[in-house]
Motif scaffolding. Structure first.
Motif, PDB file in Angstrom:
ATOM      1  N   GLN A 308       0.843  -1.177   0.000  1.00  0.00           N
ATOM      2  CA  GLN A 308       0.000   0.000   0.000  1.00  0.00           C
ATOM      3  C   GLN A 308       0.887   1.239   0.000  1.00  0.00           C
ATOM      4  OE1 GLN A 308      -2.693  -0.233   3.287  1.00  0.00           O
ATOM      5  NE2 GLN A 308      -4.276   0.891   2.216  1.00  0.00           N
ATOM      6  N   GLU A 309       0.928   1.952  -1.103  1.00  0.00           N
ATOM      7  CA  GLU A 309       1.714   3.190  -1.185  1.00  0.00           C
ATOM      8  C   GLU A 309       0.802   4.366  -0.848  1.00  0.00           C
ATOM      9  OE1 GLU A 309       4.813   3.901  -1.650  1.00  0.00           O
ATOM     10  OE2 GLU A 309       5.773   2.529  -3.064  1.00  0.00           O
ATOM     11  N   PRO A 310       1.334   5.364  -0.139  1.00  0.00           N
ATOM     12  CA  PRO A 310       0.529   6.557   0.100  1.00  0.00           C
ATOM     13  C   PRO A 310       0.195   7.242  -1.226  1.00  0.00           C
ATOM     14  CG  PRO A 310       2.696   6.731   1.154  1.00  0.00           C
ATOM     15  CD  PRO A 310       2.666   5.429   0.444  1.00  0.00           C
ATOM     16  N   ALA A 311      -1.059   7.617  -1.401  1.00  0.00           N
ATOM     17  CA  ALA A 311      -1.520   8.121  -2.692  1.00  0.00           C
ATOM     18  C   ALA A 311      -0.859   9.452  -3.057  1.00  0.00           C
ATOM     19  CB  ALA A 311      -3.037   8.281  -2.660  1.00  0.00           C
ATOM     20  N   ASP A 312      -0.534  10.258  -2.055  1.00  0.00           N
ATOM     21  CA  ASP A 312      -0.083  11.613  -2.381  1.00  0.00           C
ATOM     22  C   ASP A 312       1.431  11.757  -2.463  1.00  0.00           C
ATOM     23  OD1 ASP A 312      -0.182  10.947   0.227  1.00  0.00           O
ATOM     24  OD2 ASP A 312      -1.112  12.797   0.936  1.00  0.00           O
ATOM     25  N   CYS A 313       2.187  10.654  -2.450  1.00  0.00           N
ATOM     26  CA  CYS A 313       3.650  10.731  -2.537  1.00  0.00           C
ATOM     27  C   CYS A 313       4.063  10.812  -4.007  1.00  0.00           C
ATOM     28  CB  CYS A 313       4.274   9.504  -1.874  1.00  0.00           C
ATOM     29  SG  CYS A 313       6.059   9.460  -2.019  1.00  0.00           S
ATOM     30  N   ILE A 314       4.877  11.820  -4.348  1.00  0.00           N
ATOM     31  CA  ILE A 314       5.292  11.965  -5.747  1.00  0.00           C
ATOM     32  C   ILE A 314       6.734  11.485  -5.962  1.00  0.00           C
ATOM     33  CG2 ILE A 314       3.713  13.908  -6.092  1.00  0.00           C
ATOM     34  CD1 ILE A 314       6.350  15.684  -6.237  1.00  0.00           C
ATOM     35  N   ALA A 315       7.205  10.607  -5.051  1.00  0.00           N
ATOM     36  CA  ALA A 315       8.598  10.151  -5.127  1.00  0.00           C
ATOM     37  C   ALA A 315       8.950   9.627  -6.521  1.00  0.00           C
ATOM     38  CB  ALA A 315       8.858   9.074  -4.082  1.00  0.00           C
ATOM     39  N   ALA A 323       9.901  16.071 -11.252  1.00  0.00           N
ATOM     40  CA  ALA A 323       9.421  17.012 -10.240  1.00  0.00           C
ATOM     41  C   ALA A 323      10.520  17.222  -9.211  1.00  0.00           C
ATOM     42  CB  ALA A 323       8.159  16.465  -9.569  1.00  0.00           C
ATOM     43  N   LYS A 324      10.467  18.386  -8.578  1.00  0.00           N
ATOM     44  CA  LYS A 324      11.381  18.673  -7.474  1.00  0.00           C
ATOM     45  C   LYS A 324      10.657  18.313  -6.171  1.00  0.00           C
ATOM     46  CE  LYS A 324      14.973  20.300  -9.532  1.00  0.00           C
ATOM     47  NZ  LYS A 324      14.949  21.462 -10.408  1.00  0.00           N
ATOM     48  N   PRO A 325      11.396  17.945  -5.137  1.00  0.00           N
ATOM     49  CA  PRO A 325      10.735  17.629  -3.865  1.00  0.00           C
ATOM     50  C   PRO A 325       9.760  18.723  -3.425  1.00  0.00           C
ATOM     51  CG  PRO A 325      13.061  17.066  -3.735  1.00  0.00           C
ATOM     52  CD  PRO A 325      12.864  17.744  -5.063  1.00  0.00           C
ATOM     53  N   THR A 326      10.159  19.972  -3.644  1.00  0.00           N
ATOM     54  CA  THR A 326       9.314  21.083  -3.186  1.00  0.00           C
ATOM     55  C   THR A 326       8.038  21.232  -4.016  1.00  0.00           C
ATOM     56  OG1 THR A 326      10.919  22.397  -4.427  1.00  0.00           O
ATOM     57  CG2 THR A 326      11.051  22.490  -2.033  1.00  0.00           C
ATOM     58  N   ASP A 327       7.923  20.493  -5.138  1.00  0.00           N
ATOM     59  CA  ASP A 327       6.672  20.511  -5.898  1.00  0.00           C
ATOM     60  C   ASP A 327       5.581  19.700  -5.200  1.00  0.00           C
ATOM     61  OD1 ASP A 327       7.994  21.946  -7.835  1.00  0.00           O
ATOM     62  OD2 ASP A 327       8.466  20.196  -9.076  1.00  0.00           O
ATOM     63  N   CYS A 328       5.952  18.924  -4.196  1.00  0.00           N
ATOM     64  CA  CYS A 328       5.000  18.013  -3.562  1.00  0.00           C
ATOM     65  C   CYS A 328       4.208  18.731  -2.484  1.00  0.00           C
ATOM     66  CB  CYS A 328       5.764  16.839  -2.939  1.00  0.00           C
ATOM     67  SG  CYS A 328       4.700  15.672  -2.089  1.00  0.00           S
TER      68      CYS A 328
END
Lengths: 374, 350
Positions: A308-315, A323-328
């Motif tokens: 189960q992956e968290p839906a909102d993680c953009i890793a 994407a940059k980390p700060t885009d999340c």
């Protein structure tokens, strides 16, 4: 400290940055492949010295970040078995699986130990003959030779209570996957210095030719990175593709033949799923048939893993340079190193954690805003 | 080691056990024996010797500083110190950096069944000599014993009382724009010395822990730099935690310079090897001082003249913008933020 200080010299770094600035004629997007390079770039502020036209995007080369969730869940399930002493590199301990991390498994009674080398895990197995000692063998081509050596040594000495949960990944298929993607932005690569120390540069020459990109195999100190970037910019602007080596003090074109032979004996190629990226054909190493007895995945049956992956993680987008980390939206708020949603927030080689730990907040932010973010 | 063959160190005849047994914490005759043989032999102060349920102390003039700390170090003995020295120095230093003169300590021991009595004696002797060095008296104590496997040899909790002299107003929230940031010596020595002795990571080094009571260094510093704003001892969490706490409480920013950090080569090398950040590594005999610029040179000179401050250095300054943040000018001249350690420092994979 010799062999360190000269690669962290402000004067040399500023000179290289000035050369990049004066030679730059067009904006370029360059990916540093390796997590160690990402860590160093953010830790020393290398990108702060660069002109705006050089955009660095952070690659998939953080080994704990790309280890698939199924493997992590399998590792946790094995670690929780009462007969098992589970050995892992330190930064794997906090990587979240579907249900918690290895630290919480340890707190709940699992015997989890941090080791610095697979040979330490093998030693532990000989000292604890009544325990099943399992080593979590992850990483790129860099850690593969040491892991192969430990497994070969276990077989040679007949250490039957030792096994390895192998989830090695290979850099070239990941670079190819990034370049093949329709939405790719990356125009050139800083190649992974330590991986190429082992593997050499032949595979990268093939990629450079196939996709018509420059790859500069680069080291990990600030001066290495800036020199690698200068070489990359020069290749890009001259329209020159191929592989050049910045990290000459470690990398030879043929790599380390003995280490490669060792890996070829103990491991074989396999398809591998990468966390955040997906299944890549022939992108991993698994134990060769002769060493299957030491495969923890065979030794310990784990029933039905449902991830189960968290839906909102953009890793995944971060790992592909999209994407940059700060885009999340979750960055620094719901996702922090204390409670990471994705693996990129765990390891200091992960882009999200590196940004969180070392990036300056904009000057305009007041303290209360800063507190919300931190 | 048996008691019979150890005349010099352990002259009590007929001691029944050479290891701590559960009965040593039972409150009966064995407890009594432990108290007299081990603790009272080391701590001969009148207050403790009265063996009342509470130490009754003379009237103290001034504001009291009061602190407590628990010590759980592994291994118990490490190069440059042991859990006993740590337990005294740690609490003395918490009092000292509040500007207090440390006066009295209590110590509570949680001992694991099976601990060698000679090890306990070494710990207690180390506490005695460190207390003497720091000029504090141990006036109260307690011992409990838990079953084997339920503790790690010995845990020690010390509590301390000190008096803050008139006019001293050190506070973590008192740092002001323009103040200088000083440290009293090399960073990371304790953390790396202990790390070097941990199972699984042993490496050869002559490095010793810096563990030491800092009260006399604080006195020397405050005598020459009486307007000092804040002191901290950067223990767990390292210098990063101390500076972040000061920046947050004082609503200022702190900018430090990587090139100015005093570091021993062995500590640098260990940090390189294990991928650790020295700013997060514990010190047990260092302080960070926030001093007005006008007294900064005097403060440095005072520390340089003290045996515990020979490697003192100015590492940065306090500014107003970016309140709450600590920044570091890196060796290549860029600036990054310094954050507190999240959880435990975990070594990187490669």
């Amino acid at each position: 400290m010799k062999y360190v200080d000269e690669y962290r010299s402000e004067k040399t770094a500023r000179g290289l940055a000035a050369a990049i600035r004066s030679e730059l004629r067009a904006p370029w997007v360059i990916m540093e492949v390796c997590g160690g390079q990402t860590h160093s770039i953010v830790r020393y502020g290398v990108d702060e010295l660069l002109p705006p036209g050089v955009e660095l995007v952070h690659g998939p080369g953080c080994p704990v970040c790309v280890t698939p969730l199924e493997t992590i869940d399998r590792a946790h399930a094995i670690a929780r078995r009462p007969e098992v002493t589970f050995c892992s590199y330190g930064d794997m301990l906090r990587v979240p699986g579907s249900r918690g991390d290895l630290l919480s498994a340890k707190a709940a009674g699992a015997d989890v130990r941090v080791v610095y080398s697979p040979l330490d895990a093998l030693e532990l197995a000989t000292r604890l003959p009544e325990r099943q000692v399992v080593f979590f063998a992850i990483g790129f081509e860099t850690t593969a030779p040491a892991n192969a050596a430990a497994i070969e040594e276990a077989q040679r000495r007949g250490v039957e209570n030792f096994s390895a949960l192998v989830s090695h990944v290979l850099v070239p298929p990941a670079i190819s996957a990034i370049l093949e993607a329709a939405d790719n932005r990356v125009q050139a690569f800083l190649g992974p210095g330590h991986v190429c120390t082992v593997m050499g540069t032949l595979e990268y020459e093939a990629i450079a030719a196939r996709f018509a990109v420059p790859i500069v195999v680069t080291g990990f100190e600030p001066v290495d990175l800036l020199e690698g970037l200068l070489m990359t910019v020069r290749m890009l602007q001259a329209g020159r593709n191929g592989v050049e080596i910045q990290y000459r003090r470690a990398v030879q074109r043929e790599g380390n033949p003995r280490a490669r032979e060792l890996c070829a004996r103990v491991f074989e190629l396999c398809d591998r799923k990468w966390r955040g990226i997906g299944q890549l054909p022939q992108s991993g190493l698994t134990l060769a048939r002769e060493y299957r007895d030491f495969d923890a995945a065979h030794r310990f049956e784990v029933a039905h893993i449902e991830t189960q992956e968290p839906a909102d993680c953009i890793a995944g987008r971060v790992l592909r340079g999209l994407a940059k980390p700060t885009d999340c939206a979750a960055f620094g708020k719901r996702c922090t190193p204390q409670s990471p949603l994705g693996a990129t927030m765990v390891s200091s080689e992960g882009a999200c954690a590196a940004y969180y730990e070392h990036r300056l907040l904009p000057l305009t932010q007041t303290r209360s805003e800063a507190e919300v973010l931190r | 080691m048996s008691s019979d063959d150890d005349g010099a160190w352990c002259p009590i005849p007929g001691r029944q056990y050479d290891r701590v047994v559960l009965g040593h914490g039972g409150g009966g005759l064995l407890s009594d024996e432990l108290l007299r043989d081990v603790f009272l032999r080391a701590f001969r102060g009148d207050t403790l010797a009265k063996l009342e349920d509470s130490a009754v102390l003379p009237r103290l003039a001034g504001r009291l500083a009061f602190t407590t700390d628990a010590f759980v170090v592994h291994p118990l003995f490490f190069p440059g110190g042991d859990i006993g020295r740590l337990a005294v120095a740690g609490t003395v230093n918490d009092l000292a950096v509040a500007g207090a003169k440390p006066l009295y300590l209590s110590a509570a021991f949680i001992l694991e069944e099976g601990l060698l009595l000679t090890d306990l004696e070494r710990i207690v002797e180390s506490m005695r000599s460190t207390a003497q060095e720091a000029g504090v008296e141990l006036v109260a104590g307690d011992t409990k014993v838990v079953e084997r496997g339920k503790a790690d040899g010995a845990f020690v909790v010390t509590t301390g009382i000190g008096v803050v002299p008139e006019g001293r107003t050190l506070s973590v929230s008192a740092a002001e724009e323009g103040n200088a940031v000083l440290v009293s010596g090399t960073l990371g020595d304790h953390g790396v010395a202990v790390l070097a002795r941990r199972e699984g990571l042993e490496f050869e080094t002559t490095l010793e822990s810096d563990c030491a009571p800092l009260a006399s260094l604080v006195d020397a510093l405050l005598e020459r730099a009486p307007s000092t704003r804040a002191l901290r001892d950067p223990t767990r969490g390292g210098l990063a935690s101390s500076l972040v706490e000061i920046a947050a409480a004082s609503r200022v920013s702190i900018a430090i310079d990587e090139a100015q950090l005093p570091l021993r080569p062995e500590v640098r090398a260990a940090c390189e090897l294990f991928g650790l950040d020295v700013l997060h590594i514990a010190n047990e005999g260092k302080l960070v001082a926030i001093v007005p610029e006008s007294e900064a040179d005097a403060a440095l000179a005072a520390m340089h003249a003290h045996p515990l401050g020979r490697n003192a250095a100015r590492i940065g300054k306090v500014a107003a913008e970016r309140a709450g943040q600590v920044t570091l000018r890196t060796s290549i001249g860029a600036v990054r933020v310094v954050t507190q350690l999240s959880g435990e420092q975990l070594p990187r994979i490669c």
